[in-house]
Design a protein around this motif. Structure first.
Motif, PDB file in Angstrom:
ATOM      1  N   ASP A  31       0.835  -1.198   0.000  1.00 44.42           N
ATOM      2  CA  ASP A  31       0.000   0.000   0.000  1.00 44.42           C
ATOM      3  C   ASP A  31       0.873   1.254   0.000  1.00 44.42           C
ATOM      4  O   ASP A  31       2.090   1.187   0.181  1.00 44.42           O
ATOM      5  N   ALA A  32       0.232   2.394  -0.226  1.00 43.55           N
ATOM      6  CA  ALA A  32       0.949   3.663  -0.313  1.00 43.55           C
ATOM      7  C   ALA A  32       1.616   4.015   1.013  1.00 43.55           C
ATOM      8  O   ALA A  32       2.696   4.593   1.031  1.00 43.55           O
ATOM      9  N   TYR A  33       0.990   3.673   2.118  1.00 46.90           N
ATOM     10  CA  TYR A  33       1.521   3.986   3.445  1.00 46.90           C
ATOM     11  C   TYR A  33       2.900   3.363   3.654  1.00 46.90           C
ATOM     12  O   TYR A  33       3.850   4.052   4.029  1.00 46.90           O
ATOM     13  N   GLU A  34       3.012   2.053   3.403  1.00 46.85           N
ATOM     14  CA  GLU A  34       4.310   1.373   3.560  1.00 46.85           C
ATOM     15  C   GLU A  34       5.350   1.945   2.605  1.00 46.85           C
ATOM     16  O   GLU A  34       6.520   2.105   2.961  1.00 46.85           O
ATOM     17  N   CYS A  35       4.940   2.246   1.400  1.00 46.88           N
ATOM     18  CA  CYS A  35       5.846   2.809   0.403  1.00 46.88           C
ATOM     19  C   CYS A  35       6.389   4.160   0.864  1.00 46.88           C
ATOM     20  O   CYS A  35       7.589   4.416   0.801  1.00 46.88           O
ATOM     21  N   MET A  36       5.497   5.022   1.345  1.00 50.02           N
ATOM     22  CA  MET A  36       5.913   6.354   1.804  1.00 50.02           C
ATOM     23  C   MET A  36       6.862   6.259   2.999  1.00 50.02           C
ATOM     24  O   MET A  36       7.875   6.959   3.045  1.00 50.02           O
ATOM     25  N   LEU A  37       6.551   5.414   3.960  1.00 52.00           N
ATOM     26  CA  LEU A  37       7.431   5.261   5.128  1.00 52.00           C
ATOM     27  C   LEU A  37       8.826   4.822   4.702  1.00 52.00           C
ATOM     28  O   LEU A  37       9.833   5.353   5.181  1.00 52.00           O
ATOM     29  N   ASP A  38       8.885   3.861   3.776  1.00 55.55           N
ATOM     30  CA  ASP A  38      10.193   3.394   3.321  1.00 55.55           C
ATOM     31  C   ASP A  38      10.901   4.463   2.504  1.00 55.55           C
ATOM     32  O   ASP A  38      12.124   4.586   2.570  1.00 55.55           O
ATOM     33  N   GLY A  39      10.153   5.257   1.759  1.00 55.40           N
ATOM     34  CA  GLY A  39      10.753   6.361   1.007  1.00 55.40           C
ATOM     35  C   GLY A  39      11.446   7.349   1.933  1.00 55.40           C
ATOM     36  O   GLY A  39      12.569   7.784   1.673  1.00 55.40           O
ATOM     37  N   TYR A  40      10.796   7.704   3.034  1.00 51.94           N
ATOM     38  CA  TYR A  40      11.413   8.615   4.011  1.00 51.94           C
ATOM     39  C   TYR A  40      12.632   7.967   4.657  1.00 51.94           C
ATOM     40  O   TYR A  40      13.679   8.615   4.808  1.00 51.94           O
ATOM     41  N   ASN A  41      12.524   6.695   5.013  1.00 49.77           N
ATOM     42  CA  ASN A  41      13.656   6.006   5.646  1.00 49.77           C
ATOM     43  C   ASN A  41      14.851   5.900   4.702  1.00 49.77           C
ATOM     44  O   ASN A  41      15.989   6.175   5.093  1.00 49.77           O
ATOM     45  N   GLN A  42      14.600   5.499   3.468  1.00 51.65           N
ATOM     46  CA  GLN A  42      15.703   5.365   2.519  1.00 51.65           C
ATOM     47  C   GLN A  42      16.319   6.722   2.177  1.00 51.65           C
ATOM     48  O   GLN A  42      17.540   6.821   2.015  1.00 51.65           O
ATOM     49  N   SER A  43      15.501   7.752   2.066  1.00 53.85           N
ATOM     50  CA  SER A  43      16.022   9.096   1.792  1.00 53.85           C
ATOM     51  C   SER A  43      16.902   9.566   2.942  1.00 53.85           C
ATOM     52  O   SER A  43      17.999  10.104   2.728  1.00 53.85           O
ATOM     53  N   TYR A  44      16.447   9.367   4.152  1.00 49.92           N
ATOM     54  CA  TYR A  44      17.221   9.732   5.340  1.00 49.92           C
ATOM     55  C   TYR A  44      18.574   9.006   5.340  1.00 49.92           C
ATOM     56  O   TYR A  44      19.629   9.627   5.519  1.00 49.92           O
ATOM     57  N   ASN A  45      18.534   7.692   5.114  1.00 54.21           N
ATOM     58  CA  ASN A  45      19.773   6.900   5.123  1.00 54.21           C
ATOM     59  C   ASN A  45      20.748   7.357   4.039  1.00 54.21           C
ATOM     60  O   ASN A  45      21.959   7.387   4.258  1.00 54.21           O
ATOM     61  N   LYS A  46      20.242   7.718   2.875  1.00 57.23           N
ATOM     62  CA  LYS A  46      21.113   8.170   1.782  1.00 57.23           C
ATOM     63  C   LYS A  46      21.754   9.516   2.126  1.00 57.23           C
ATOM     64  O   LYS A  46      22.943   9.720   1.881  1.00 57.23           O
ATOM     65  N   ILE A  47      20.993  10.441   2.720  1.00 61.41           N
ATOM     66  CA  ILE A  47      21.555  11.733   3.118  1.00 61.41           C
ATOM     67  C   ILE A  47      22.642  11.529   4.169  1.00 61.41           C
ATOM     68  O   ILE A  47      23.718  12.142   4.091  1.00 61.41           O
ATOM     69  N   VAL A  48      22.408  10.647   5.127  1.00 63.93           N
ATOM     70  CA  VAL A  48      23.420  10.345   6.150  1.00 63.93           C
ATOM     71  C   VAL A  48      24.657   9.735   5.495  1.00 63.93           C
ATOM     72  O   VAL A  48      25.784  10.104   5.807  1.00 63.93           O
ATOM     73  N   GLU A  49      24.445   8.823   4.548  1.00 64.84           N
ATOM     74  CA  GLU A  49      25.558   8.177   3.830  1.00 64.84           C
ATOM     75  C   GLU A  49      26.389   9.208   3.054  1.00 64.84           C
ATOM     76  O   GLU A  49      27.619   9.158   3.053  1.00 64.84           O
ATOM     77  N   LEU A  50      25.733  10.141   2.403  1.00 64.61           N
ATOM     78  CA  LEU A  50      26.449  11.173   1.640  1.00 64.61           C
ATOM     79  C   LEU A  50      27.238  12.101   2.550  1.00 64.61           C
ATOM     80  O   LEU A  50      28.306  12.582   2.173  1.00 64.61           O
ATOM     81  N   GLY A  51      26.702  12.361   3.722  1.00 65.41           N
ATOM     82  CA  GLY A  51      27.425  13.153   4.711  1.00 65.41           C
ATOM     83  C   GLY A  51      27.128  14.637   4.657  1.00 65.41           C
ATOM     84  O   GLY A  51      26.759  15.188   3.610  1.00 65.41           O
ATOM     85  N   ARG A  52      27.297  15.272   5.801  1.00 59.84           N
ATOM     86  CA  ARG A  52      27.011  16.698   5.963  1.00 59.84           C
ATOM     87  C   ARG A  52      27.785  17.563   4.974  1.00 59.84           C
ATOM     88  O   ARG A  52      27.236  18.472   4.359  1.00 59.84           O
ATOM     89  N   GLU A  53      29.078  17.265   4.807  1.00 56.68           N
ATOM     90  CA  GLU A  53      29.926  18.112   3.961  1.00 56.68           C
ATOM     91  C   GLU A  53      29.427  18.165   2.518  1.00 56.68           C
ATOM     92  O   GLU A  53      29.237  19.242   1.947  1.00 56.68           O
ATOM     93  N   ASP A  54      29.199  16.989   1.902  1.00 55.21           N
ATOM     94  CA  ASP A  54      28.751  16.966   0.506  1.00 55.21           C
ATOM     95  C   ASP A  54      27.320  17.471   0.348  1.00 55.21           C
ATOM     96  O   ASP A  54      27.004  18.170  -0.626  1.00 55.21           O
ATOM     97  N   VAL A  55      26.450  17.124   1.296  1.00 48.33           N
ATOM     98  CA  VAL A  55      25.061  17.602   1.210  1.00 48.33           C
ATOM     99  C   VAL A  55      25.036  19.124   1.235  1.00 48.33           C
ATOM    100  O   VAL A  55      24.340  19.760   0.436  1.00 48.33           O
ATOM    101  N   ASN A  56      25.818  19.722   2.116  1.00 44.59           N
ATOM    102  CA  ASN A  56      25.852  21.187   2.199  1.00 44.59           C
ATOM    103  C   ASN A  56      26.593  21.824   1.019  1.00 44.59           C
ATOM    104  O   ASN A  56      26.165  22.844   0.492  1.00 44.59           O
ATOM    105  N   LYS A  57      27.684  21.209   0.602  1.00 41.00           N
ATOM    106  CA  LYS A  57      28.479  21.761  -0.493  1.00 41.00           C
ATOM    107  C   LYS A  57      27.710  21.776  -1.808  1.00 41.00           C
ATOM    108  O   LYS A  57      27.778  22.741  -2.578  1.00 41.00           O
ATOM    109  N   TYR A  58      26.972  20.705  -2.070  1.00 43.39           N
ATOM    110  CA  TYR A  58      26.266  20.562  -3.349  1.00 43.39           C
ATOM    111  C   TYR A  58      24.755  20.770  -3.226  1.00 43.39           C
ATOM    112  O   TYR A  58      24.025  20.558  -4.201  1.00 43.39           O
TER     113      TYR A  58
END
Length: 82
Positions: A31-58
Motif C-alpha cells: 500500500d501507499a503507506y508502507e511505500c511512503m514510510l520506506d521512502g522517508y527512511n531510505q532518503s534519510y539513510n542516503k543523506i546520512v551516507e552522503l554526509g554533511r559536507e557533501d550535502v551542504n556543499k552541493y
C-alpha cells in the motif's frame, strides 16, 4: 494494488539544479503507506551516507514518490466478459 517507490537525487550548484536519472526500488509495497514510510527512511539513510559536507556543499536533496504499479494491471479493453 502494489506500489513502486521512485527516487530522484538532485543538487543545486551555482543556481543550477541537476538530477540523476530516476531510481526505482525493486521492492513492491502492498500500500501507499508502507511505500511512503520506506521512502522517508531510505532518503534519510542516503543523506546520512552522503554526509554533511557533501550535502551542504552541493545542496543535495532527494525527491521520491510512490506510484501504483501499472505493470500488473490488465487493460480494460482486453478483458473478455462472458
Amino acid at each position: 494494488m502494489n506500489f513502486i517507490l521512485t527516487f530522484l537525487l538532485c543538487s543545486v550548484v551555482e543556481g543550477k539544479t541537476t538530477c540523476l536519472p530516476p531510481f526505482q526500488s525493486e521492492v513492491e509495497y502492498k500500500d501507499a503507506y508502507e511505500c511512503m514510510l520506506d521512502g522517508y527512511n531510505q532518503s534519510y539513510n542516503k543523506i546520512v551516507e552522503l554526509g554533511r559536507e557533501d550535502v551542504n556543499k552541493y545542496n543535495i536533496y532527494i525527491k521520491f514518490g510512490c506510484h501504483e504499479n501499472q505493470s500488473n494491471k490488465t487493460a480494460v479493453s482486453s478483458i473478455i466478459i462472458e
